[in-house]
Design a protein around this motif. Structure first.
Motif, PDB file in Angstrom:
ATOM      1  N   THR A 190       1.545  13.470  -6.422  1.00 51.69           N
ATOM      2  CA  THR A 190       2.097  14.075  -7.643  1.00 51.69           C
ATOM      3  C   THR A 190       3.349  14.863  -7.274  1.00 51.69           C
ATOM      4  O   THR A 190       4.372  14.809  -7.958  1.00 51.69           O
ATOM      5  CB  THR A 190       1.064  15.041  -8.269  1.00 51.69           C
TER       6      THR A 190
ATOM      7  N   ASP B 223       0.886  -1.167   0.000  1.00 52.33           N
ATOM      8  CA  ASP B 223       0.000   0.000   0.000  1.00 52.33           C
ATOM      9  C   ASP B 223       0.921   1.213   0.000  1.00 52.33           C
ATOM     10  O   ASP B 223       1.567   1.521   1.000  1.00 52.33           O
ATOM     11  CB  ASP B 223      -0.886  -0.056   1.252  1.00 52.33           C
ATOM     12  N   THR B 224       1.000   1.891  -1.134  1.00 50.35           N
ATOM     13  CA  THR B 224       2.036   2.907  -1.352  1.00 50.35           C
ATOM     14  C   THR B 224       1.465   4.306  -1.224  1.00 50.35           C
ATOM     15  O   THR B 224       0.572   4.693  -1.975  1.00 50.35           O
ATOM     16  CB  THR B 224       2.633   2.748  -2.762  1.00 50.35           C
TER      17      THR B 224
ATOM     18  N   ASP C 271      -2.055  15.887   4.178  1.00 50.31           N
ATOM     19  CA  ASP C 271      -2.747  14.702   4.687  1.00 50.31           C
ATOM     20  C   ASP C 271      -2.668  14.632   6.209  1.00 50.31           C
ATOM     21  O   ASP C 271      -1.696  15.090   6.809  1.00 50.31           O
ATOM     22  CB  ASP C 271      -2.113  13.418   4.133  1.00 50.31           C
TER      23      ASP C 271
HETATM   24  C1  7RM Z   1      -0.035   8.882  -6.195  1.00 50.75           C
HETATM   25  C2  7RM Z   1      -1.194   9.845  -6.020  1.00 50.75           C
HETATM   26  C3  7RM Z   1      -2.079  12.300  -3.582  1.00 50.75           C
HETATM   27  C4  7RM Z   1      -3.007  12.061  -2.400  1.00 50.75           C
HETATM   28  C5  7RM Z   1      -2.295  11.928  -1.096  1.00 50.75           C
HETATM   29  C6  7RM Z   1      -3.283  11.123  -0.286  1.00 50.75           C
HETATM   30  C7  7RM Z   1      -3.866  10.164  -1.297  1.00 50.75           C
HETATM   31  C8  7RM Z   1      -2.321   8.444  -2.279  1.00 50.75           C
HETATM   32  C9  7RM Z   1      -2.405   6.876  -0.778  1.00 50.75           C
HETATM   33  C10 7RM Z   1      -3.202   7.957  -0.342  1.00 50.75           C
HETATM   34  C11 7RM Z   1      -3.698   6.826   1.591  1.00 50.75           C
HETATM   35  C12 7RM Z   1      -2.304   5.730   0.064  1.00 50.75           C
HETATM   36  N1  7RM Z   1      -0.915  11.152  -6.249  1.00 50.75           N
HETATM   37  N2  7RM Z   1      -3.132   8.898  -1.308  1.00 50.75           N
HETATM   38  N3  7RM Z   1      -1.880   7.211  -1.985  1.00 50.75           N
HETATM   39  N4  7RM Z   1      -3.842   7.921   0.834  1.00 50.75           N
HETATM   40  N5  7RM Z   1      -2.974   5.749   1.239  1.00 50.75           N
HETATM   41  N6  7RM Z   1      -1.582   4.639  -0.273  1.00 50.75           N
HETATM   42  O1  7RM Z   1      -2.276   9.432  -5.711  1.00 50.75           O
HETATM   43  O2  7RM Z   1      -1.302  13.583  -6.191  1.00 50.75           O
HETATM   44  O3  7RM Z   1      -2.999  12.154  -7.182  1.00 50.75           O
HETATM   45  O4  7RM Z   1      -2.779  12.226  -4.808  1.00 50.75           O
HETATM   46  O5  7RM Z   1      -3.702  10.825  -2.561  1.00 50.75           O
HETATM   47  O6  7RM Z   1      -4.310  11.960   0.184  1.00 50.75           O
HETATM   48  O7  7RM Z   1      -1.990  13.196  -0.554  1.00 50.75           O
HETATM   49  S1  7RM Z   1      -2.008  12.333  -6.158  1.00 50.75           S
END
Ligand code: 7RM
Length: 650
Positions: free
Chosen positions: A420, A415-416, A505
């Motif tokens: 962006t 779970d990565t 986040d």
């Molecule tokens: C790669 C991508 C970024 C936002 C990030 C989080 C949410 C992304 C996870 C996640 C929980 C994860 N880029 N997010 N991956 N939350 N677990 N594994 O998504 O710029 O489009 O979004 O997405 O809120 O800040 S993004």
């Protein structure tokens, strides 16, 4: 104010990697891992310098990091390389020359494969066509294309000549393209006549024509033939890219790019204001994408790796193109929708091409759950050895389903967490090392100094919610927002006085040092003085058998400040009723406490989502409050969802 985010969800299951997986993993020795991890934090320049030297350079770098103009980083200072050289040329003198770089399947089912040598030649041909039309180093080129090999070729061709690519997701409207082309100052556009989506040809070139109408500055529109749909032609501006490429030379020397030359812009919508053109540069980005792809996906020569993300999303940049190709992997690319012509399409592809590593999004996983196990289980999944997710917090129910049904309890799940802006994965299990926990992205990747802090930037205690920050620069970090340095500083660096990168986040860190991402802090709910994360309440809702997907938002309430309004979609065999709504409220109260009990449950056929599958809660907030939706909806996937939620279609 100054309040921490309360964390109320607990999940105790843990899944260490199996002995069989560890036996062949790239890293499986905990002592080796600890040593490397400590080095990456304590001597980042030693660690990253060594990793960077695993990649080919046209001129060696003199210094690993210059952080003196914080928050504007320079990595691998003085070095020169080229992203297409790293992804292609380095493999041509090895056994990978005749290995498949790309395996593509169109939605209608045709298959095309490119070896590394063939992909190199195709990229050079495109690069020569771009050059012949006058596209120069540093010029910005917008790409608006379907998921076809020509998209990957066009991206790498831009990189080869030093042009900056700006990929615009193939479902965006003319207005969204126009805004992005204007903001980026793009001088050329690469598109296709159309592409296949859900059994039909979706026109693309006509949308570009509309976007560019009356706009000065674009000298060429390069068009690839794919859909066969009828298009209009603007003589002097429009050219057939595939026809010109067929006559162009298959050799084109890579432009030696400075480490800090821009590789691409990628637009991401902020919660307010116009979309931001996130800027990534060459050296650091490649090093970050390369190392993370190698260790997180444990890439080996016999893998067929499939990241289902669209190239229009950062995941498609880093983990369809740059990361895997820099590692010499074989990458599967699929043009179409996951349920066309049938809901088992993905699993059919896994069986047919023998996919071994699969990387997808929680929103897709929840759809597969809803469509029913039989569409998965009727296809052979024995080739799979590793599964990944990205994009949103994954609720433990979906995680367990992914593990047991898709992965037959055999495959580790990574779970990565990343963005962006981060360019590469930041918090993630390493599949041969980490005991994975359903719903947790677990531990920071090499070189990542992640922390959960309060309003003042002080680290909070174990299992306390707070703001997720990154305290050290990392190679693939964004270098800014195109044309707006002030907004870069303000958005990411001002909250903690320039000390930390603020991710936006919320998170908590548990007793084992594992991170649990709680969603965007903009979405945090305030109920009677308690700050609650949407994700935790949604996860509780989804743990009820009737619920497939849930989004919780606050609506203004005189007594409690905010009252919780839950939007839920329910699974087949369940029907929406006031009794079910009451049952779900009780279920949440029982799972996490009375304080999280929704005041209202609304049933929805579908939730408003972005193209990459993220629920757009800010739109739901307006709907819950009975307000007109007046926000930026340019990234919304399906406009009819809003109308249906408002009840416009009685
Ligand atoms: C790669 C991508 C970024 C936002 C990030 C989080 C949410 C992304 C996870 C996640 C929980 C994860 N880029 N997010 N991956 N939350 N677990 N594994 O998504 O710029 O489009 O979004 O997405 O809120 O800040 S993004």
């Amino acid at each position: 104010m100054g309040h921490q985010i309360e964390s109320i969800l607990r999940e105790n299951r843990s899944f260490p990697p199996s002995a069989a997986f560890r036996a062949r993993a790239r890293i499986s020795d905990p002592a080796e891992y600890e040593r490397l991890y400590r080095e990456s934090l304590e001597q980042p320049e030693v660690f990253w310098g060594r990793v960077a030297r695993e990649l080919p350079w046209l001129k060696p770098f003199e210094r690993v990091l210059d952080w003196s103009a914080k928050p504007f980083a320079k990595w691998f200072v003085g070095g020169r390389t080229n992203a297409s050289y790293v992804c292609l040329d380095q493999h041509l003198t090895t056994h990978r020359r005749d290995k498949f770089a790309l395996v593509w399947e169109g939605e209608p089912g045709e298959v095309v494969r490119y070896t590394y040598a063939e992909l190199h030649a195709a990229v050079c041909r495109y690069a020569n066509v771009l050059k012949a039309r006058g596209v120069k180093k540093g010029e910005r080129v917008a790409l608006y294309m379907p998921m076809i090999p020509e998209l990957v070729i066009a991206v790498l061709a831009c990189a080869r000549i030093g042009a900056v690519h700006s990929v615009i997701f193939g479902g965006f409207s003319a207005q969204s393209i126009r805004d992005r082309v204007e903001d980026g100052g793009c001088t050329a556009v690469i598109t296709a006549d159309g592409g296949w989506r859900r059994g039909k040809v979706l026109p693309l070139k006509p949308v570009v024509d509309e976007a560019l109408a009356g706009l000065a500055g674009v000298h060429t529109v390069f068009v690839v033939r794919r859909g066969g749909n009828l298009i209009e032609w603007k003589d002097g501006r429009d050219v057939w890219l595939d026809e010109l490429a067929a006559q162009a030379s298959p050799e084109c020397p890579p432009e030696p790019m400075d480490s800090e030359d821009t590789l691409f812009l990628l637009y991401t919508s902020g919660s307010t204001g116009k979309p931001k053109g996130i800027r990534h540069t060459t050296g650091g980005y490649l090093v970050g994408a390369y190392l993370s792809a190698r260790f997180v996906f444990d890439l080996r020569d016999d893998d067929l790796y499939w990241c289902t993300a669209d190239v229009g999303w950062v995941t498609g940049h880093s983990y369809v193109i740059y990361g895997p190709l820099a590692n010499g992997a074989s990458v599967l690319l699929y043009e179409g929708a996951p349920n066309t012509p049938h809901p088992g399409r993905f699993w059919e592809l896994v069986a047919k091409h023998k996919v071994s590593v699969l990387y997808t999004a929680p929103t897709a996983i929840r759809s597969f759950m809803r469509w029913g196990d039989e569409h998965v289980t009727r296809f052979d999944r024995s080739s799979l050895r590793l599964l990944g997710t990205v994009g949103e917090p994954i609720n433990p129910e979906a995680w367990m389903w992914y593990r047991e049904v898709v992965g037959e309890s055999r495959c580790p799940i990574v779970d990565t967490w990343w963005q962006t802006e981060t360019g590469s994965i930041q918090i993630t299990p390493l599949p041969g090392i980490t005991a994975a926990k359903p719903g947790s992205a677990t531990r920071p990747f090499f070189g990542v100094d992640a922390a959960v802090v309060d309003e003042h930037g002080n680290e909070v205690g174990v299992n306390q919610g707070g703001y997720l920050v990154l305290r050290k620069p990392w190679p693939a970090m964004l270098r800014g927002i195109h044309g707006d340095d002030a907004r870069y500083v303000e958005t990411y660096w001002s909250k903690f006085g320039g000390r930390y990168y603020f991710t936006g986040d919320g998170a908590r860190k548990d007793q084992d040092g594992c991170f649990w991402i709680m969603g965007r802090v903009d979405d945090v709910l305030n109920v009677a003085g308690h700050r609650l994360s949407t994700m935790e309440i949604e996860s509780a809702l989804v743990s009820h058998a009737a619920v497939v997907e849930a989004a919780v938002v606050g609506r203004p309430d005189e007594i409690s400040g905010e009252a919780l309004c839950a939007f839920v979609t329910i699974g087949p065999g369940h029907s929406a009723s006031p009794a079910l709504a009451e049952l779900l409220k009780e279920h949440v109260a029982k799972e996490i406490g009375k304080l999280a009990r929704p005041a209202e449950v609304r049933f929805a056929e579908a939730l408003p989502k972005t193209r990459s599958g993220k629920i757009m809660r800010r739109l739901l907030r307006d709907i819950a409050a009975g307000r007109e939706v007046r926000q930026d909806t340019s990234t919304l996937e399906d406009f009819s969802v809003l109308a249906r939620l408002r009840g416009d279609e009685e």
